[in-house]
Write a protein that holds these residues in place. Structure first.
Motif, mmCIF file in Angstrom:
data_model
loop_
_atom_site.group_PDB
_atom_site.id
_atom_site.type_symbol
_atom_site.label_atom_id
_atom_site.label_comp_id
_atom_site.label_asym_id
_atom_site.label_seq_id
_atom_site.Cartn_x
_atom_site.Cartn_y
_atom_site.Cartn_z
ATOM 1 N N MET A 560 7.681 6.979 -3.377
ATOM 2 C CA MET A 560 7.130 5.860 -2.113
ATOM 3 C C MET A 560 5.856 5.316 -2.615
ATOM 4 O O MET A 560 5.172 4.855 -2.932
ATOM 5 C CB MET A 560 7.376 6.276 -0.795
ATOM 6 C CG MET A 560 6.438 5.758 0.407
ATOM 7 S SD MET A 560 7.873 3.676 0.648
ATOM 8 C CE MET A 560 6.372 2.461 1.108
ATOM 9 N N ARG A 561 4.929 6.100 -3.324
ATOM 10 C CA ARG A 561 3.496 6.618 -2.921
ATOM 11 C C ARG A 561 4.504 5.693 -5.155
ATOM 12 O O ARG A 561 3.118 5.103 -5.289
ATOM 13 C CB ARG A 561 3.148 7.654 -3.932
ATOM 14 C CG ARG A 561 2.870 9.100 -3.159
ATOM 15 C CD ARG A 561 2.016 9.810 -3.831
ATOM 16 N NE ARG A 561 1.852 10.975 -2.539
ATOM 17 C CZ ARG A 561 2.985 11.758 -2.825
ATOM 18 N NH1 ARG A 561 3.562 12.310 -3.236
ATOM 19 N NH2 ARG A 561 3.114 12.844 -1.522
ATOM 20 N N TRP A 562 5.168 5.358 -5.976
ATOM 21 C CA TRP A 562 5.199 4.260 -7.165
ATOM 22 C C TRP A 562 5.415 3.293 -6.323
ATOM 23 O O TRP A 562 5.002 2.316 -7.186
ATOM 24 C CB TRP A 562 6.557 5.236 -7.970
ATOM 25 C CG TRP A 562 5.724 6.085 -8.185
ATOM 26 C CD1 TRP A 562 4.804 7.366 -8.767
ATOM 27 C CD2 TRP A 562 6.708 7.622 -9.073
ATOM 28 N NE1 TRP A 562 4.705 8.908 -9.496
ATOM 29 C CE2 TRP A 562 6.244 8.212 -9.602
ATOM 30 C CE3 TRP A 562 8.018 7.675 -9.011
ATOM 31 C CZ2 TRP A 562 6.615 9.675 -10.476
ATOM 32 C CZ3 TRP A 562 9.071 8.126 -9.717
ATOM 33 C CH2 TRP A 562 8.300 9.373 -10.521
ATOM 34 N N THR A 563 6.329 3.606 -5.880
ATOM 35 C CA THR A 563 6.854 1.758 -5.033
ATOM 36 C C THR A 563 5.074 1.481 -4.592
ATOM 37 O O THR A 563 4.755 -0.090 -4.963
ATOM 38 C CB THR A 563 7.317 2.118 -3.688
ATOM 39 O OG1 THR A 563 8.127 2.538 -4.527
ATOM 40 C CG2 THR A 563 7.610 0.576 -3.476
ATOM 41 N N VAL A 564 3.919 1.979 -3.801
ATOM 42 C CA VAL A 564 2.384 1.168 -3.219
ATOM 43 C C VAL A 564 2.110 1.518 -4.211
ATOM 44 O O VAL A 564 1.249 -0.058 -4.240
ATOM 45 C CB VAL A 564 1.995 2.136 -1.886
ATOM 46 C CG1 VAL A 564 0.759 1.828 -1.937
ATOM 47 C CG2 VAL A 564 3.142 2.503 -0.924
ATOM 48 N N MET A 565 1.967 2.121 -5.112
ATOM 49 C CA MET A 565 1.076 2.039 -6.543
ATOM 50 C C MET A 565 1.925 0.595 -7.475
ATOM 51 O O MET A 565 0.535 -0.650 -7.078
ATOM 52 C CB MET A 565 1.449 2.942 -7.210
ATOM 53 C CG MET A 565 0.241 2.793 -8.607
ATOM 54 S SD MET A 565 0.647 4.032 -10.252
ATOM 55 C CE MET A 565 0.426 5.690 -8.489
ATOM 56 N N ALA A 566 2.764 0.401 -7.233
ATOM 57 C CA ALA A 566 3.559 -1.080 -7.673
ATOM 58 C C ALA A 566 3.137 -2.381 -6.904
ATOM 59 O O ALA A 566 2.893 -3.382 -8.073
ATOM 60 C CB ALA A 566 4.660 -0.625 -8.116
ATOM 61 N N ILE A 567 3.261 -2.215 -5.675
ATOM 62 C CA ILE A 567 3.064 -2.982 -4.974
ATOM 63 C C ILE A 567 1.665 -4.140 -4.900
ATOM 64 O O ILE A 567 0.886 -4.929 -4.827
ATOM 65 C CB ILE A 567 2.907 -2.941 -3.528
ATOM 66 C CG1 ILE A 567 4.467 -2.708 -3.043
ATOM 67 C CG2 ILE A 567 2.343 -4.206 -2.731
ATOM 68 C CD1 ILE A 567 5.518 -2.433 -1.801
ATOM 69 N N ARG A 568 0.553 -2.939 -4.496
ATOM 70 C CA ARG A 568 -1.132 -2.461 -5.092
ATOM 71 C C ARG A 568 -1.208 -3.211 -6.668
ATOM 72 O O ARG A 568 -2.717 -4.339 -6.381
ATOM 73 C CB ARG A 568 -2.145 -1.834 -5.066
ATOM 74 C CG ARG A 568 -1.893 -0.780 -3.666
ATOM 75 C CD ARG A 568 -2.375 -0.103 -3.220
ATOM 76 N NE ARG A 568 -2.987 0.538 -1.583
ATOM 77 C CZ ARG A 568 -3.489 1.204 -1.465
ATOM 78 N NH1 ARG A 568 -4.456 2.434 -3.048
ATOM 79 N NH2 ARG A 568 -4.237 1.431 -0.209
ATOM 80 N N ILE A 569 -0.860 -3.245 -7.526
ATOM 81 C CA ILE A 569 -1.264 -3.775 -8.944
ATOM 82 C C ILE A 569 -0.173 -4.828 -8.624
ATOM 83 O O ILE A 569 -0.857 -5.965 -9.463
ATOM 84 C CB ILE A 569 -0.067 -2.388 -9.896
ATOM 85 C CG1 ILE A 569 -1.470 -1.618 -10.341
ATOM 86 C CG2 ILE A 569 -0.254 -3.169 -11.273
ATOM 87 C CD1 ILE A 569 -0.362 -0.407 -11.352
#
Length: 666
Positions: A560-569
């Motif tokens: 989920m952290r990687w997913t949030v990082m992708a959304i923010r980018i």
């Protein structure tokens, strides 16, 4: 003729003298050989119209062989045939009952050791031998066994001290021989009884009669011994009393007792069918060249009822006012149990009651108080929010008081924030105070259970308490981590499907918030609940990126952290968010597939680790129930304590080592 005449009278006279002398010699030999030998019968039983038992003849230092052809039996005045078989087919046991009071002294104990060694060397190998020693108290040192070395080792460790509990020892020895076909006791004592608490002379004699125990009494230092008591025991058990004033006499008495076991024989009498009531039984025969005769009585039971032309009507049971009611009898038997068992059961009941109250407390809260509590936690996570239970429920008020105490204890501790994070990740409706109450209850429950399973002396009780406290402190934290990890894994397993659903919603023209709202409605738990909470945070003013970041921290999901990082980018640099989420979902599926593949390959190693960890614990618990004396050496001897400590340390190292071996990171 004149020459032969004088020799005739001389020859006649010589013949008369020779005949007289031979007659005296033969008469004397016959008298010595015909002296009756003492004998007794025991272990008598009547089944299938056969009366069986064990015949014991006492030849002192001589082993006498019973002549089967000479055996004759009489039952109620009628003669019946007798057959024999080897006594080795009978399950026999002998209990050595040794006085270790202070009057025995060091020299007396040395005599006991030498005498027992002689007895064990001469006794038949099929006879199980046990040991009961008594001074101020009586106890079974060795249960009946064919391991002669164990019996001798126990005898060698006996020390003379204290008073004399003779009656307790005799009653205990008689009861311990249940289950054997032939039961005998060798009682060595030099005095009366001064300390018996559980039995008196009458009850000890009754126990000897009840269990049919043949008692061979040896009155050591007979000038000081109460010969009448020893004689009563011997008569009750069909045995004998031997006075032994010195070490050699004691040793000879033990050797004679061993010879008695060698002279035993099984007999079977076949009387006419239909015998009933108590009838006299006589058994005669020859043992070696010496006669013996035994007279006893045996209860053949009640006579068989005669057939009747009218059906019998069962009479109603008549209650005996003096007999205790079955529940009362069970209650009386329970009241005589170990006091420690009652303490353990009481503590367990108290712990379970408090546990039930603590678990019911969250369910008694109103919906409004839950919503207010959730908002207060969001505004200030470190604030403990008390709630008011229903005033009409006493259980709620009691649990509320316990929880308030727990809140004050947990407040300000460094571990409280980590504990609350795990509770939130496991989705448990618990506050900090409620968690503290649960840990206290767990300590009480595990301590009570440990004391109940490992009941024993003071050292055993102390060990059980320490073990219970340790388990009570560790077990709740272990369960909490397990529940939190299981829910986190379930969320990560659902995440690829959730991202696919969000990407599909974005492709159809939905916004990100609308896509998350669809997830909160259509996805399975725990994903629906977590995304619903994140969406609720955005509706009261939080940024969507921050809400999703808190979601990843709350669930402990690295994916989920990687997913949030992708959304923010994507939000910063632009691009197709739906395609980015599809790619992320495909990557997560591949990683999950690889993890499952690795888990399948390491299943054998993990199973081996579980078995190796559980094996010593399981064997320890099993041995505690089957051979407690063997296990108690671990905490009653210095070497045992060292071995126990080294074993626990080795087990912890092994658990850590095997866990690292089977933990493959993907």
């Amino acid at each position: 003729m004149a020459i032969r005449m004088p020799f005739g009278p001389v020859r006649g006279l010589l013949a008369v003298v020779l005949a007289a002398s031979l007659g005296v010699t033969v008469s004397g030999a016959s008298s010595a050989a015909g002296e009756p030998v003492p004998a007794s019968v025991g272990s008598m039983a009547y089944a299938a119209d056969n009366l069986t038992g064990v015949l014991t003849v006492r030849g002192g230092q001589e082993v006498l062989t019973v002549d089967p052809g000479s055996l004759r039996s009489t039952v109620a005045g009628k003669d019946y045939p007798v057959s024999t078989r080897p006594v080795a087919t009978t399950k026999r046991a002998n209990m050595l009952v040794v006085d270790t009071s202070g009057s025995m002294g060091a020299s007396g104990m040395q005599t006991v050791r030498a005498s027992v060694a002689a007895f064990l060397a001469d006794a038949p190998k099929d006879v199980a031998v046990g040991l009961v020693s008594f001074s101020g108290t009586a106890g079974i040192d060795v249960a009946p066994t064919t391991n002669r070395a164990a019996v001798q080792q126990a005898v060698n460790s006996l020390v003379s001290k204290g008073e004399t509990s003779l009656y307790d020892a005799v009653a205990l020895a008689a009861a311990s021989l249940q289950g054997y076909d032939d039961r005998s006791v060798i009682l060595l004592s030099d005095g009366g009884d001064t300390a018996s608490r559980k039995a008196d002379q009458a009850s000890a004699t009754a126990a000897v009669k009840k269990y049919g125990v043949r008692t061979e009494a040896i009155a050591f230092k007979s000038a000081e011994a109460d010969a009448s008591v020893l004689k009563d025991f011997a008569q009750a058990g069909g045995g004998s009393v031997a006075a032994a004033g010195n070490a050699e006499a004691v040793k000879a008495a033990f050797e004679a007792a061993a010879k008695v076991l060698d002279s035993q024989v099984n007999f079977t009498i076949r009387p006419e069918p239909g015998l009933s009531s108590v009838l006299p039984v006589t058994l005669t025969g020859m043992a070696g060249d010496r006669p013996f005769s035994v007279r006893t009585t045996f209860d053949f039971g009640a006579p068989a009822p005669k057939p009747s032309s009218t059906p019998a009507v069962a009479a109603p049971p008549v209650s005996n006012p003096s007999a205790p009611h079955p529940p009362l009898a069970r209650l009386n038997a329970l009241s005589q149990s170990n006091t420690m068992v009652f303490i353990a059961v009481g503590a367990m009941f108290l712990g379970l009651m408090v546990l039930a109250l603590a678990l019911l407390a969250p369910t008694l809260r109103s919906r409004r108080s839950k919503r207010v509590d959730a908002i207060e936690r969001y505004v200030n996570p470190t604030t403990s929010v008390p709630y008011a239970g229903s005033s009409g429920v006493s259980a709620a008020s009691l649990s509320a008081n316990l929880v308030n105490i727990g809140d004050r204890v947990m407040e300000g501790r460094e571990s409280t924030s980590k504990t609350m994070a795990l509770i939130e990740r496991a989705d448990l409706p618990l506050r900090a105070g409620e968690w503290w109450v649960l840990r206290i209850v767990a300590v009480f429950a595990t301590t009570a259970t440990s004391m109940l399973l490992l009941r024993g002396g003071p050292l055993t009780t102390l060990f059980a308490m320490l073990l219970g406290v340790g388990f009570g402190l560790v077990l709740p934290a272990f369960v909490l981590r397990f529940l939190a990890k299981r829910r986190s894994k379930k969320f990560e397993a659902q995440l690829p499907d959730v991202l696919t659903l969000v990407a599909s919603s974005l492709s159809t023209g939905f916004s990100l918030l609308q896509a998350l709202d669809a997830v909160s409605k259509d996805a399975a738990e725990p994903a629906a609940k977590e995304f619903s909470r994140a969406l609720a945070e955005t509706r009261i003013g939080a940024d969507i990126g921050e809400s999703l970041e808190r979601l990843s921290e709350r669930t402990g999901s690295s994916n989920m952290r990687w997913t949030v990082m992708a959304i923010r980018i994507q939000r910063e640099v632009g691009g197709n968010l739906a395609e980015t989420l599809r790619t992320t979902a495909a990557t997560l599926r591949e990683r999950e597939s690889l993890k499952r593949h690795v888990r399948a390959l390491s299943a054998e190693g993990r199973l081996s680790a579980y078995i190796l960890i559980a094996l010593p614990i399981g064997i320890f618990l099993y041995t505690m129930q089957t051979n407690r004396e063997y296990v108690e050496l671990l905490w009653t001897r210095p070497l045992g304590l060292a071995m126990l400590g080294m074993g626990v340390v080795s087990l912890v190292i092994g658990v850590y080592w095997m866990r690292k071996v089977v933990d493959v990171q993907v």
